[in-house]
Write an enzyme that holds these catalytic residues in place. Structure first.
Site, PDB file in Angstrom:
ATOM      1  N   SER A 118       0.645  -1.240   0.169  1.00 29.07           N
ATOM      2  CA  SER A 118      -0.034   0.012   0.038  1.00 29.07           C
ATOM      3  C   SER A 118       0.775   1.320  -0.100  1.00 29.07           C
ATOM      4  O   SER A 118       0.360   2.324  -0.448  1.00 29.07           O
ATOM      5  CB  SER A 118      -0.985   0.038   0.993  1.00 29.07           C
ATOM      6  OG  SER A 118      -1.575  -0.968   1.491  1.00 29.07           O
ATOM      7  N   HIS A 139      -1.028  -2.753  -7.236  1.00 23.67           N
ATOM      8  CA  HIS A 139      -1.963  -2.482  -6.097  1.00 23.67           C
ATOM      9  C   HIS A 139      -3.307  -2.749  -6.208  1.00 23.67           C
ATOM     10  O   HIS A 139      -4.090  -1.729  -7.006  1.00 23.67           O
ATOM     11  CB  HIS A 139      -1.534  -0.907  -5.508  1.00 23.67           C
ATOM     12  CG  HIS A 139      -2.143  -0.550  -4.258  1.00 23.67           C
ATOM     13  ND1 HIS A 139      -2.342   0.791  -4.126  1.00 23.67           N
ATOM     14  CD2 HIS A 139      -2.703  -1.146  -3.388  1.00 23.67           C
ATOM     15  CE1 HIS A 139      -2.964   0.762  -2.732  1.00 23.67           C
ATOM     16  NE2 HIS A 139      -3.032  -0.315  -2.314  1.00 23.67           N
ATOM     17  N   GLU A 151      -3.867  -0.102  -9.356  1.00 22.30           N
ATOM     18  CA  GLU A 151      -3.030   1.156  -9.390  1.00 22.30           C
ATOM     19  C   GLU A 151      -1.612   0.526  -9.610  1.00 22.30           C
ATOM     20  O   GLU A 151      -1.106  -0.693  -9.055  1.00 22.30           O
ATOM     21  CB  GLU A 151      -2.782   1.787  -7.930  1.00 22.30           C
ATOM     22  CG  GLU A 151      -2.095   3.145  -7.975  1.00 22.30           C
ATOM     23  CD  GLU A 151      -2.241   3.884  -6.451  1.00 22.30           C
ATOM     24  OE1 GLU A 151      -2.213   3.120  -5.439  1.00 22.30           O
ATOM     25  OE2 GLU A 151      -2.062   5.005  -6.703  1.00 22.30           O
ATOM     26  N   ASN A 189      -3.185   6.182  -1.747  1.00 24.30           N
ATOM     27  CA  ASN A 189      -3.101   6.596  -0.142  1.00 24.30           C
ATOM     28  C   ASN A 189      -2.611   7.924  -0.087  1.00 24.30           C
ATOM     29  O   ASN A 189      -2.939   8.710   1.085  1.00 24.30           O
ATOM     30  CB  ASN A 189      -2.373   5.418   0.605  1.00 24.30           C
ATOM     31  CG  ASN A 189      -3.219   4.242   0.787  1.00 24.30           C
ATOM     32  OD1 ASN A 189      -4.383   4.288   1.182  1.00 24.30           O
ATOM     33  ND2 ASN A 189      -2.508   3.180   0.319  1.00 24.30           N
TER      34      ASN A 189
HETATM   35  N1  LIG Z   1      -6.072  -5.127   3.694  1.00 27.58           N
HETATM   36  C1  LIG Z   1      -6.224  -3.947   2.682  1.00 27.58           C
HETATM   37  O1  LIG Z   1      -7.200  -3.234   2.628  1.00 27.58           O
HETATM   38  C2  LIG Z   1      -5.095  -3.455   1.699  1.00 27.58           C
HETATM   39  C3  LIG Z   1      -5.525  -3.030   0.586  1.00 27.58           C
HETATM   40  C4  LIG Z   1      -4.495  -2.893  -0.563  1.00 27.58           C
HETATM   41  C5  LIG Z   1      -3.226  -3.427  -0.357  1.00 27.58           C
HETATM   42  N2  LIG Z   1      -2.833  -3.975   0.733  1.00 27.58           N
HETATM   43  C6  LIG Z   1      -1.441  -4.407   1.079  1.00 27.58           C
HETATM   44  O2  LIG Z   1      -1.408  -6.030   0.829  1.00 27.58           O
HETATM   45  C7  LIG Z   1      -0.633  -6.579   1.380  1.00 27.58           C
HETATM   46  C8  LIG Z   1      -1.090  -7.604   2.425  1.00 27.58           C
HETATM   47  O3  LIG Z   1      -2.107  -7.100   3.023  1.00 27.58           O
HETATM   48  P1  LIG Z   1      -3.203  -8.100   4.048  1.00 27.58           P
HETATM   49  O4  LIG Z   1      -4.172  -6.997   4.524  1.00 27.58           O
HETATM   50  O5  LIG Z   1      -3.584  -9.060   3.002  1.00 27.58           O
HETATM   51  O6  LIG Z   1      -2.349  -8.679   5.158  1.00 27.58           O
HETATM   52  P2  LIG Z   1      -2.823  -9.945   6.021  1.00 27.58           P
HETATM   53  O7  LIG Z   1      -2.225  -9.740   7.621  1.00 27.58           O
HETATM   54  O8  LIG Z   1      -4.216 -10.189   6.091  1.00 27.58           O
HETATM   55  O9  LIG Z   1      -2.167 -11.175   5.454  1.00 27.58           O
HETATM   56  C9  LIG Z   1      -0.816 -11.197   5.263  1.00 27.58           C
HETATM   57  C10 LIG Z   1      -0.274 -12.676   5.112  1.00 27.58           C
HETATM   58  O10 LIG Z   1       0.881 -12.610   4.827  1.00 27.58           O
HETATM   59  C11 LIG Z   1       1.705 -13.878   5.546  1.00 27.58           C
HETATM   60  N3  LIG Z   1       3.107 -13.867   5.381  1.00 27.58           N
HETATM   61  C12 LIG Z   1       3.807 -13.013   6.494  1.00 27.58           C
HETATM   62  N4  LIG Z   1       4.876 -13.129   6.265  1.00 27.58           N
HETATM   63  C13 LIG Z   1       4.990 -13.993   4.930  1.00 27.58           C
HETATM   64  C14 LIG Z   1       6.260 -14.695   4.238  1.00 27.58           C
HETATM   65  N5  LIG Z   1       7.358 -14.560   4.428  1.00 27.58           N
HETATM   66  N6  LIG Z   1       5.917 -15.480   3.009  1.00 27.58           N
HETATM   67  C15 LIG Z   1       4.920 -15.613   3.005  1.00 27.58           C
HETATM   68  N7  LIG Z   1       3.543 -15.181   3.738  1.00 27.58           N
HETATM   69  C16 LIG Z   1       3.926 -14.376   4.426  1.00 27.58           C
HETATM   70  C17 LIG Z   1       0.886 -13.993   6.846  1.00 27.58           C
HETATM   71  O11 LIG Z   1       0.770 -15.022   7.326  1.00 27.58           O
HETATM   72  C18 LIG Z   1      -0.366 -13.513   6.359  1.00 27.58           C
HETATM   73  O12 LIG Z   1      -1.364 -14.572   6.236  1.00 27.58           O
HETATM   74  C19 LIG Z   1       0.044  -5.480   2.393  1.00 27.58           C
HETATM   75  O13 LIG Z   1       1.440  -5.140   1.874  1.00 27.58           O
HETATM   76  C20 LIG Z   1      -0.837  -4.437   2.501  1.00 27.58           C
HETATM   77  O14 LIG Z   1      -0.438  -2.903   2.694  1.00 27.58           O
HETATM   78  C21 LIG Z   1      -3.814  -4.144   1.918  1.00 27.58           C
END
Ligand SMILES: NC(=O)c1ccc[n+]([C@@H]2O[C@H](COP(=O)([O-])OP(=O)(O)OC[C@H]3O[C@@H](n4cnc5c(N)ncnc54)[C@H](O)[C@@H]3O)[C@@H](O)[C@H]2O)c1
Length: 295
Positions: A118, A139, A151, A189
């Site tokens: 993000s 993104h 994005e 963002n």
């Molecule tokens: N949640 C949102 O609304 C949103 C929107 C756009 C972008 N993002 C981005 O997407 C990404 C993920 O966010 P999320 O909300 O899905 O997080 P989340 O916490 O729901 O999921 C993250 C996952 O990554 C796994 N993980 C951690 N370390 C790891 C590794 N070394 N290898 C493999 N898996 C690993 C964790 O076990 C977890 O299941 C982030 O970069 C976040 O900024 C999130």
């Protein structure tokens, strides 16, 4: 391109895997946590079932999509056939740098390495690889199967070929890609977070209450959700970390996170995921109730 690997099976990773599998790609879904893979697959199945019930896909398409997904707990075995890897692991700079170093070693030399971050700099992530021309931001928005925008963020060294390929691929998923350059917060963002921060400052300074602030923005600006409810939905810890990236990246005090936001995160009130933020969330009810601290 037929083989995609997705790193992380959380909120975003399972949504990304869902969409690629539905459009006929073979998806390797990778997570360090076995439980996250089980939970991710069950979420995908539930969301595909909802699409069948709505009549947007058939039962056969749902089953085919599910057979397109294979899960892995090791990055090395998961990415071996991938032509594109999309990293959607936890938003943490050190973790992402570590993952990209490993991906650069394990993935085929021609594979494109994308991140769903993000806010973390694509240029910084690319700098730990030997293929910065093939590193890009992809993104997706939450929930991925529903939201149309991707994005697409070009790092300083991302090539035209990589950008064109990722833009075309997004269109094949019936998404609408928008190309932007790599500066803190990108576009989404950089604009959204100062608005959320300002809404929190308005509450902190007593200009109006939670419901009043959200109602003004919903009815006055035609936003589907008020900024405080949206902050709860995104996660207050995530909002805080993105504001810190903007504040550090631009060195401009206008991005300084509101002290109320910092206090709430410190106290564990992170929004929907923790059960309490600006609103109170109770399992099984959709009614919005302002958190006791603000009512
Ligand atoms: N949640 C949102 O609304 C949103 C929107 C756009 C972008 N993002 C981005 O997407 C990404 C993920 O966010 P999320 O909300 O899905 O997080 P989340 O916490 O729901 O999921 C993250 C996952 O990554 C796994 N993980 C951690 N370390 C790891 C590794 N070394 N290898 C493999 N898996 C690993 C964790 O076990 C977890 O299941 C982030 O970069 C976040 O900024 C999130």
């Amino acid at each position: 391109m037929k083989n995609i690997a997705v790193i992380g099976s959380g909120t975003m990773g399972n949504g990304i895997a869902h969409v690629f599998a539905l459009y006929g790609y073979k998806v390797a879904l990778i997570d360090v946590a076995e439980e996250a893979l089980t939970k991710g697959l069950s979420t995908i199945e539930k969301n595909l079932k909802r699409q069948v019930e709505k009549g947007t896909i058939t039962e056969d398409t749902k089953l085919q999509a599910l057979t397109n997904i294979t899960t892995y707990t090791q990055v090395k075995s998961g990415v071996q056939h991938a032509e594109l890897v999309i990293e959607a692991a936890t938003e943490n700079s050190d973790l992402k740098l570590k993952i990209f170093k490993e991906l650069d070693d394990c993935a085929a030399s021609g594979a494109i390495l994308a991140t769903n971050t993000s806010s973390i700099s694509i240029t910084k992530i690319a700098s730990v690889t030997n293929r910065p021309d093939k590193v890009i931001g992809m993104h997706f928005m939450n929930p991925v199967p529903i939201m149309k925008l991707v994005e697409v963020i070009r790092g300083y060294n991302t090539s035209d070929d990589t950008t064109t390929l990722v833009m075309d691929l997004s269109r094949k998923l019936e998404k609408i890609p928008v190309e932007v350059n790599d500066y803190p917060g990108f576009v989404a963002n950089r604009i959204l977070m100062p608005m959320i921060n300002e809404a929190i400052y308005s509450l902190y300074e007593g200009v109006a209450g939670v419901e009043e602030i959200d109602t003004v923005m919903k009815l006055g600006m035609a936003h589907p959700m008020g900024p405080l409810q949206l902050a709860d939905f995104i996660g207050l810890d995530v909002c805080l970390s993105i504001l810190r990236v903007l504040h550090d990246g631009f060195g401009n005090p206008k991005y300084a996170p509101c002290p109320l936001l910092m206090n709430m995160v410190q106290a564990g009130h992170k929004g929907v995921k923790s059960g309490s933020g600006f609103y109170q969330y109770t399992a099984g009810t959709k009614a919005l109730k302002v958190a006791s601290q603000f009512s």
